[in-house]
Design an enzyme around this catalytic site. Structure first.
Site: not given
Length: 224
Positions: A120, A213
């Protein structure tokens, strides 16, 4: 730099392009060779399994290609692969067995191992995606530094020179990249690692870890 070698990242039996890695230590070394490798390999592929559908374009007869897909050679699309609506393959691309290249996904100078999914709105350029790796919706590889200097890989504080102006990401086997993530030039993700959605990744991420992160990477724990 054992962590970023071909042997540490992939099982090369899971790609029709296994021979391109022969005699080479680091996966980024094959990026300039993909186009010529495809031309050489394509001419030797079985006519019972593959058909040539254009100049330097070999597509397995069992693959599914949407009529709206745009495919430029040199390209090899292996057995059972699915090229969906409006996919754009710009050339120098090897798409593995049962891989999925989805709606509005763009490929350029890449090797997708078997069972890879980029389903996608993905951009994958100058990159190698290991067996069964998956990029979530909208996740992309960035393959050129903003200052246009040569790409280096930061491996636990050490800089590895690639001598390449263009290099996106190297994903080991079974890597999961969360939706909306950006893999900066020179990203190398070890096998069996998960990248949180909306992450901005650069440098080396260890195998069997969870990237939350920058600076916050947890080791995976075995499930009991």
């Amino acid at each position: 730099m054992q962590q970023i070698t071909i042997d540490a990242l992939f099982d090369v039996t899971n790609t029709v392009a296994a021979d391109i890695f022969s005699g080479i230590t680091y996966p980024y070394e094959v990026l300039p060779k993909i186009g010529s490798f495809i031309r050489e390999l394509g001419s030797s592929l079985s006519e019972e399994i593959f058909e040539q559908r254009g100049e330097d374009i070999w597509i397995a007869k069992s693959a599914t290609v949407a009529p709206t897909a745009n495919i430029n050679g040199p390209v090899i699309i292996d057995e059972g692969a699915e090229i969906r609506h409006c996919a754009f393959i710009r050339g120098n691309a090897i798409v593995g067995k049962n891989a999925v290249v989805g709606n509005s996904t763009e490929l350029k100078n890449v090797i997708l191992f078997d069972n890879v999914q980029v389903p996608h709105y993905n951009y994958v350029g100058d990159s190698i995606l290991g067996y069964k790796s998956h990029m979530g919706a909208g996740s992309i590889t960035s393959n050129v530094k903003s200052d246009k200097t040569l790409v280096e890989i930061n491996v636990e504080g050490q800089r590895v020179k690639t001598n390449l102006k263009k290099m996106g990401a190297i994903l080991g086997d079974n890597v999961e990249v969360g939706c909306g993530s950006i893999l900066n030039p020179g990203s190398v993700i070890g096998p069996d690692t998960n990248i949180y959605p909306l992450s901005m990744v650069r440098g080396y991420v260890p195998a069997r870890s969870i990237y939350k992160k920058q600076g916050e990477v947890a080791e995976k724990r075995d499930k009991h």
